[in-house]
Design a protein around this motif. Structure first.
Motif, PDB file in Angstrom:
ATOM      1  N   VAL A 132       1.446 -18.231  -1.667  1.00 49.35           N
ATOM      2  CA  VAL A 132       1.183 -16.985  -0.938  1.00 49.35           C
ATOM      3  C   VAL A 132       0.647 -15.908  -1.880  1.00 49.35           C
ATOM      4  CG1 VAL A 132       2.253 -15.130   0.404  1.00 49.35           C
ATOM      5  CG2 VAL A 132       2.848 -17.510   0.858  1.00 49.35           C
ATOM      6  N   VAL A 188      -4.401 -10.917   2.118  1.00 50.71           N
ATOM      7  CA  VAL A 188      -3.530 -10.651   3.265  1.00 50.71           C
ATOM      8  C   VAL A 188      -3.258  -9.156   3.397  1.00 50.71           C
ATOM      9  CG1 VAL A 188      -1.213 -11.020   4.207  1.00 50.71           C
ATOM     10  CG2 VAL A 188      -2.472 -12.931   3.182  1.00 50.71           C
ATOM     11  N   ARG A 189      -2.971  -8.509   2.286  1.00 51.48           N
ATOM     12  CA  ARG A 189      -2.669  -7.078   2.343  1.00 51.48           C
ATOM     13  C   ARG A 189      -3.887  -6.266   2.761  1.00 51.48           C
ATOM     14  NH1 ARG A 189      -1.086  -3.302  -2.633  1.00 51.48           N
ATOM     15  NH2 ARG A 189      -1.845  -5.139  -3.710  1.00 51.48           N
ATOM     16  N   ARG A 221      -6.175  -7.264   4.705  1.00 54.03           N
ATOM     17  CA  ARG A 221      -6.454  -7.538   6.119  1.00 54.03           C
ATOM     18  C   ARG A 221      -5.474  -6.824   7.044  1.00 54.03           C
ATOM     19  NH1 ARG A 221      -6.924  -7.697  10.632  1.00 54.03           N
ATOM     20  NH2 ARG A 221      -7.655  -9.343  12.046  1.00 54.03           N
ATOM     21  N   THR A 241       2.309  -6.174   6.148  1.00 56.53           N
ATOM     22  CA  THR A 241       2.535  -7.337   5.298  1.00 56.53           C
ATOM     23  C   THR A 241       3.966  -7.354   4.781  1.00 56.53           C
ATOM     24  OG1 THR A 241       0.211  -7.302   4.609  1.00 56.53           O
ATOM     25  CG2 THR A 241       1.733  -8.570   3.252  1.00 56.53           C
ATOM     26  N   ASN A 257       5.084 -11.580  -1.589  1.00 52.24           N
ATOM     27  CA  ASN A 257       4.295 -10.359  -1.679  1.00 52.24           C
ATOM     28  C   ASN A 257       5.122  -9.091  -1.742  1.00 52.24           C
ATOM     29  OD1 ASN A 257       1.611 -11.165  -1.853  1.00 52.24           O
ATOM     30  ND2 ASN A 257       1.440 -11.498   0.343  1.00 52.24           N
TER      31      ASN A 257
END
Length: 407
Positions: free
Chosen positions: A273, A280-281, A283, A289, A326
């Protein structure tokens, strides 16, 4: 941690892979490898010295105290000299500290060895995070999550291979092999570590630490609350690292090799991850997140505590790793982007508070587990993570560091 007076990330971004990024990533990998290598040694370490759970907790306490003592001292040294020279020295020394723990003949020497091991690992951690912040700033792109991904990958290799080597060749061969592997990584990184200047406006006469303390205590509550979030986010990692293998062996009857894969599964999912964490962050935003990550971490830790088999516990560790991956990088980024607070000051406090979760609190677990067992401990950890969920809105500051400048 250093007090860096940094500017906003420049609009022109460097290539994704540079020598400086390779170097700092390798040093994260080496540090994680050493920490992961410690995990499968713990059952043998406890048996050789005839330690009870509470006595082993005191030993782990020595590791944590060593780290926490070293962190502010290393931070002050970096503020005066920059992170490069400090990081290279600590990286070179850290591998040898594994030998002190492995060959300690008695309890006192083992405690001293663990103190030194913790001081070198913790000090190196501060220095490599400081260097990663500088590389990130110079390159104009986020790299912190991937650096932590390499740390997790090192944990996978250290714990997974360590369990197999210990089972097949013994702890002495394992310690020497771990030292050789770390020296190779350090040698490759050595000429490529980014040079950074001392922090501006920080005195060189030894008064850097008081200057940092004054800045921290005048910063308000937000940085302290983010530090608390980081502490609680790291506590599960410390629990799995220091007690996961013992839980699998003593309460679920796992073999030495299988128990080594507990922290390996945890670190593997974290690494997976973290290598996509920045995407991811960007997005979904830091707050969303963080909230999704906390919910996954809570589910995984609850599964590991309530599971009836070693395999299910390992699966729970893996799910927890997906969530926890994360949470700490986002907290670091948020602390480094608080308005009105120099990034180095915020990161220094959050790092110190956070790593107390992975280094200090596991010693308390030993005393509690003496009376409750480990299953109850792992089942209770999700309750603590509820506070991280409640405070998750504070990490919105992490979004101010996006390349496009959008919040």
């Amino acid at each position: 941690m250093p007090v860096h007076e940094t500017t906003a990330l420049p609009p022109r971004r460097a290539p994704m892979v540079t020598p400086a990024r390779v170097a700092v990533s390798l040093l994260f990998l080496a540090n994680g490898f050493l920490v992961g290598s410690w995990a499968p040694k713990i059952p043998e370490f406890a048996a050789r010295l005839e330690l009870s759970k509470s006595a082993l907790g005191m030993m782990i306490f020595c590791f944590g105290i060593g780290s926490l003592v070293a962190m502010p001292l290393v931070g002050a040294a970096i503020a005066r000299r920059g992170s490069r020279s400090v990081l290279k020295l600590l990286a070179l020394m850290s591998g040898a500290s594994m030998l002190m723990v492995t060959f300690a003949p008695g309890i006192l020497t083992a405690a001293a060895g663990l103190f030194a091991f913790g001081a070198l690992i913790g000090g190196m951690d501060v220095a490599m995070n400081a260097n990663a912040v500088e590389v990130e700033r110079r390159q104009g792109r986020a790299i912190m999550s991937s650096c932590h991904g390499f740390w997790s990958l090192g944990g996978v290799l250290g714990s997974g291979l360590g369990g197999l080597v210990i089972a097949g060749a013994g702890v002495a061969v394992h310690a020497l092999a771990a030292l050789a592997a770390v020296l190779v990584m350090v040698a490759i990184a050595w000429p490529r570590v980014m040079a950074d200047p001392p922090a501006p406006h920080v005195p060189v006469d030894g008064s850097a630490a008081p200057s940092m303390v004054r800045a921290i205590f005048g910063s308000g509550a937000t940085v302290w609350l983010i530090g608390l979030m980081c502490l609680l986010s790291m506590l599960p990692e410390g629990a799995v690292l220091d007690w996961g293998a013992l839980y699998l062996r003593q309460e679920l009857g796992a073999s030495a090799a299988l128990s080594g894969f507990g922290f390996g599964a945890f670190s593997a999912t974290m690494a997976l991850v973290r290598f996509v964490g920045d995407i991811v962050r960007d997005r979904f935003g830091a707050v969303a997140t963080m909230r999704g990550s906390v919910l996954l971490a809570m589910a995984g830790m609850a599964i590991s505590g309530m599971a009836g088999s070693a395999e299910m516990v390992i699966a729970g560790y893996g799910i927890a790793g997906l969530g926890l991956a994360n949470m700490v990088p986002i907290a670091f980024s948020a602390a480094g982007n608080l308005p009105g607070l120099p990034p180095g000051v915020g990161i220094s406090l959050v790092t110190f508070m956070g790593y107390s979760g992975i280094l200090f609190f596991p010693s308390i677990i030993g005393f509690i587990a003496e009376h409750t067992g480990f299953a109850a401990i792992f089942t209770a950890i999700p309750v603590l993570l509820l506070l991280v969920l409640a405070l998750s809105g504070l990490v919105s500051h992490a979004d101010s560091n996006r390349p496009d400048g959008e919040a």
